[in-house]
Design a protein around this motif. Structure first.
Motif, PDB file in Angstrom:
ATOM      1  N   ALA A 131       0.769  -1.636  -0.369  1.00  0.00           N
ATOM      2  CA  ALA A 131      -0.059  -0.335  -0.087  1.00  0.00           C
ATOM      3  C   ALA A 131       1.361   1.562   0.050  1.00  0.00           C
ATOM      4  O   ALA A 131       1.878   1.119   0.887  1.00  0.00           O
ATOM      5  CB  ALA A 131      -1.125   0.158   1.097  1.00  0.00           C
ATOM      6  N   GLY A 132       0.681   2.605  -0.911  1.00  0.00           N
ATOM      7  CA  GLY A 132       1.504   3.454  -0.671  1.00  0.00           C
ATOM      8  C   GLY A 132       2.209   3.159  -1.497  1.00  0.00           C
ATOM      9  O   GLY A 132       3.588   4.264  -1.587  1.00  0.00           O
ATOM     10  N   ILE A 133       2.473   2.188  -2.713  1.00  0.00           N
ATOM     11  CA  ILE A 133       4.175   2.451  -3.277  1.00  0.00           C
ATOM     12  C   ILE A 133       3.971   2.444  -4.578  1.00  0.00           C
ATOM     13  O   ILE A 133       2.665   1.220  -4.920  1.00  0.00           O
ATOM     14  CB  ILE A 133       4.921   0.859  -2.627  1.00  0.00           C
ATOM     15  N   THR A 134       4.159   3.222  -5.154  1.00  0.00           N
ATOM     16  CA  THR A 134       4.479   2.281  -6.843  1.00  0.00           C
ATOM     17  C   THR A 134       6.047   2.128  -7.448  1.00  0.00           C
ATOM     18  O   THR A 134       6.747   3.012  -6.942  1.00  0.00           O
ATOM     19  CB  THR A 134       3.672   4.066  -7.678  1.00  0.00           C
ATOM     20  N   CYS A 135       5.854   1.615  -9.029  1.00  0.00           N
ATOM     21  CA  CYS A 135       6.642   0.886  -9.189  1.00  0.00           C
ATOM     22  C   CYS A 135       6.871   1.656 -10.430  1.00  0.00           C
ATOM     23  O   CYS A 135       5.810   1.642 -10.985  1.00  0.00           O
ATOM     24  CB  CYS A 135       7.286  -0.354  -8.826  1.00  0.00           C
ATOM     25  N   SER A 136       8.360   1.584 -12.015  1.00  0.00           N
ATOM     26  CA  SER A 136       8.128   1.499 -12.547  1.00  0.00           C
ATOM     27  C   SER A 136       7.695  -0.115 -13.582  1.00  0.00           C
ATOM     28  O   SER A 136       7.452  -1.129 -12.835  1.00  0.00           O
ATOM     29  CB  SER A 136       9.541   2.180 -13.304  1.00  0.00           C
ATOM     30  N   ALA A 137       7.620  -0.283 -14.483  1.00  0.00           N
ATOM     31  CA  ALA A 137       7.270  -1.221 -15.029  1.00  0.00           C
ATOM     32  C   ALA A 137       9.570  -2.048 -15.429  1.00  0.00           C
ATOM     33  O   ALA A 137      10.229  -1.494 -14.824  1.00  0.00           O
ATOM     34  CB  ALA A 137       7.704  -0.813 -16.601  1.00  0.00           C
ATOM     35  N   ALA A 138       8.919  -2.977 -16.042  1.00  0.00           N
ATOM     36  CA  ALA A 138      11.049  -3.612 -15.341  1.00  0.00           C
ATOM     37  C   ALA A 138      11.624  -2.979 -16.519  1.00  0.00           C
ATOM     38  O   ALA A 138      10.702  -2.453 -17.858  1.00  0.00           O
ATOM     39  CB  ALA A 138       9.862  -5.140 -16.086  1.00  0.00           C
ATOM     40  N   ASN A 139      12.787  -3.127 -16.301  1.00  0.00           N
ATOM     41  CA  ASN A 139      13.307  -2.173 -17.147  1.00  0.00           C
ATOM     42  C   ASN A 139      14.184  -3.406 -17.973  1.00  0.00           C
ATOM     43  O   ASN A 139      13.788  -4.730 -18.241  1.00  0.00           O
ATOM     44  CB  ASN A 139      14.258  -1.080 -16.088  1.00  0.00           C
ATOM     45  N   GLU A 140      15.214  -3.139 -18.405  1.00  0.00           N
ATOM     46  CA  GLU A 140      16.151  -4.406 -19.292  1.00  0.00           C
ATOM     47  C   GLU A 140      16.472  -5.017 -19.413  1.00  0.00           C
ATOM     48  O   GLU A 140      17.004  -6.017 -19.686  1.00  0.00           O
ATOM     49  CB  GLU A 140      17.119  -2.803 -20.727  1.00  0.00           C
ATOM     50  N   ASN A 141      17.247  -5.145 -17.527  1.00  0.00           N
ATOM     51  CA  ASN A 141      17.324  -6.355 -16.659  1.00  0.00           C
ATOM     52  C   ASN A 141      16.172  -7.078 -15.758  1.00  0.00           C
ATOM     53  O   ASN A 141      16.443  -7.422 -14.963  1.00  0.00           O
ATOM     54  CB  ASN A 141      18.174  -5.148 -15.284  1.00  0.00           C
ATOM     55  N   ASP A 142      14.881  -6.853 -15.999  1.00  0.00           N
ATOM     56  CA  ASP A 142      13.643  -7.692 -16.111  1.00  0.00           C
ATOM     57  C   ASP A 142      13.419  -6.952 -14.487  1.00  0.00           C
ATOM     58  O   ASP A 142      12.922  -7.551 -13.817  1.00  0.00           O
ATOM     59  CB  ASP A 142      13.778  -8.807 -16.163  1.00  0.00           C
ATOM     60  N   TYR A 143      14.248  -5.893 -14.406  1.00  0.00           N
ATOM     61  CA  TYR A 143      13.766  -5.216 -12.369  1.00  0.00           C
ATOM     62  C   TYR A 143      12.736  -3.917 -12.119  1.00  0.00           C
ATOM     63  O   TYR A 143      13.187  -3.130 -13.721  1.00  0.00           O
ATOM     64  CB  TYR A 143      14.901  -4.950 -12.141  1.00  0.00           C
ATOM     65  N   ARG A 144      11.964  -3.672 -11.570  1.00  0.00           N
ATOM     66  CA  ARG A 144      11.704  -2.529 -10.881  1.00  0.00           C
ATOM     67  C   ARG A 144      11.979  -1.876 -10.074  1.00  0.00           C
ATOM     68  O   ARG A 144      12.874  -2.426  -9.625  1.00  0.00           O
ATOM     69  CB  ARG A 144      10.061  -3.240 -11.184  1.00  0.00           C
ATOM     70  N   VAL A 145      11.521  -0.900 -10.525  1.00  0.00           N
ATOM     71  CA  VAL A 145      11.938   0.374  -8.865  1.00  0.00           C
ATOM     72  C   VAL A 145      11.578   0.783  -8.268  1.00  0.00           C
ATOM     73  O   VAL A 145      10.553   1.062  -9.103  1.00  0.00           O
ATOM     74  CB  VAL A 145      13.496   1.356  -9.465  1.00  0.00           C
TER      75      VAL A 145
END
Length: 334
Positions: free
Chosen positions: A68-82
C-alpha cells in the motif's frame, strides 16, 4: 550403491535449493536496493504499515498486490522494477524522518503528510534527484529547511506547511526551475523572503503566511520581470512593513493577494486595480491610509476585498450595488 544414492540425494538437494532461489528471483523483481530500503522503513514505522505491507516484493509478485502506498516502474531491460512513489500519510507515524527513504533514489513522489514526524529533514534529501513532489505538511518537523532541497532540479510541488521549521527560507529554493507550488505557511520561519524566488519562471503559488517573516514587498519584487507566472501570493500573518509598491501591478497573472495581519502602511496604488485577473484582495489589519481607488469598484473580476482594521478615510460616495464585489467596511470606500 550407497555412493550412487548419496550422489542422487545431493544432486536433488542442490536442485531444490536452486529451484527455491530461482523461484525467489522470479517472484521478487524489485531492485534489491529498494527492497532493503523499504524493509528498513517498514521496521522503523512499525505496526502502522506492517498490516498493509505484505509479501516479499514491495512491487507485487503476481499473487500479492504491491505494498500500500508504493508505486513502481515497469520492468527495465534487466527485468527489474524500481520504486518511484512512496505515499504513507494520515496514519499517525511517530518519530524521526525515516532515513532509509534517501536510498530510494528513483522516487518521483514522496508523500508523508499528516503524520507526527519529528526532528529535521536530513540533508541527504538532495540525493533524490528525480523527485517531483515532496509533501511533508502537517507533521512536527523541526530545525531549518535544508538548503539541499535546492538540488532537486525536477521538483514541481514542495509542501512543508504546518510544521515547526525555524530559520530563514533557503535561497537555494530559487534553484528549482520547475517549481510551481511552494507552501511554507504555519511554521516559525524568520528573516526576509528571498527575492531570488522571483526568478522562478513556473512558480504559480507562493504561500509563506503565518510565520515570523520581516521585510517589504518592494524588496520581494525588486527584480524586473519577477514572478511571471504567479497566481496566488500569500504573505499574511507576518511582520512585513512598508507600502504596496506600484510594481506589484506588473504581476499580471495574479489572482489572489493576501496581505492581512502585517504592519504595512501607506496608500493603495491605483495600478493595483488594473491587474486583469485579480479576484481576491485581502488588505485587512494593517496600517494603510488614504482611500480605496474607485477603480477597484469597477474591476470586472474582483469578488472579495477585505479592508477592515486600517486607517482608510471615510468615503462620501455611496457604494451602491455590484454583482461581484463583496466588501467589508464598505463605508470607507470611495
Amino acid at each position: 550403491m550407497a555412493t550412487c544414492i548419496h550422489f542422487l540425494c545431493s544432486a536433488f538437494s542442490h536442485f531444490i535449493v536452486a529451484s527455491l532461489i530461482l523461484n525467489e528471483l522470479v517472484r521478487c523483481k524489485t531492485l534489491k536496493r529498494d527492497v532493503k530500503a523499504l524493509n528498513e522503513i517498514k521496521a522503523s514505522l512499525g505496526w502502522r504499515v506492517v498490516y498493509a505491507w505484505i509479501g516479499d516484493d514491495p512491487c507485487g509478485d503476481g499473487d500479492l498486490p504491491p505494498w500500500a502506498g508504493i508505486t513502481c516502474s515497469a520492468a527495465n531491460e534487466n527485468d527489474y522494477r524500481v520504486v518511484t512513489g512512496l505515499e504513507v500519510y494520515a496514519v499517525s507515524i511517530v518519530g524521526p524522518f525515516p532515513l532509509a527513504v534517501i536510498n530510494l533514489v528513483d522516487l518521483t513522489r514522496l508523500d508523508l503528510h499528516n503524520n507526527k514526524l519529528t526532528g529535521p529533514i536530513p540533508p541527504q534529501i538532495g540525493r533524490l534527484k528525480h523527485l517531483k513532489i515532496l509533501n511533508l505538511r502537517w507533521n512536527k518537523l523541526q530545525d531549518a529547511i535544508p538548503p539541499e532541497i535546492g538540488e532537486l532540479k525536477q521538483l514541481t510541488h514542495l509542501y512543508l506547511s504546518f510544521n515547526n521549521f525555524k530559520g530563514g527560507i533557503p535561497r537555494e529554493l530559487a534553484n528549482l526551475p520547475e517549481l510551481r507550488y511552494l507552501q511554507l505557511h504555519v511554521n516559525r520561519l524568520t528573516g526576509r523572503i528571498p527575492p531570488e524566488l522571483g526568478t522562478l519562471q513556473n512558480l504559480r503559488h507562493l504561500d509563506v503566511g503565518n510565520n515570523h517573516l520581516v521585510g517589504t514587498l518592494r524588496e520581494l519584487i525588486r527584480f524586473e520581470g519577477c514572478f511571471p507566472s504567479l497566481r496566488n501570493l500569500y504573505l499574511n500573518n507576518n511582520y512585513l512593513t512598508g507600502g504596496v509598491p506600484s510594481q506589484l501591478a506588473n504581476l499580471t497573472n495574479l489572482e489572489i493577494l493576501y496581505l492581512s495581519y502585517n504592519k504595512m502602511a501607506g496608500i493603495i496604488p491605483f495600478g493595483l486595480a488594473h491587474i486583469p485577473r485579480l479576484t481576491y484582495l485581502y488588505l485587512d489589519h494593517n496600517q494603510f491610509l488614504g482611500r480605496i481607488p474607485d477603480t477597484f469598484y469597477k474591476h470586472p473580476f474582483l469578488k472579495e476585498m477585505y479592508i477592515e482594521g486600517n486607517s482608510f478615510r471615510e468615503g462620501v460616495k455611496p457604494i451602491g450595488d455590484h454583482k461581484y464585489l463583496e466588501l467589508s467596511d464598505s463605508d470607507f470606500l470611495f
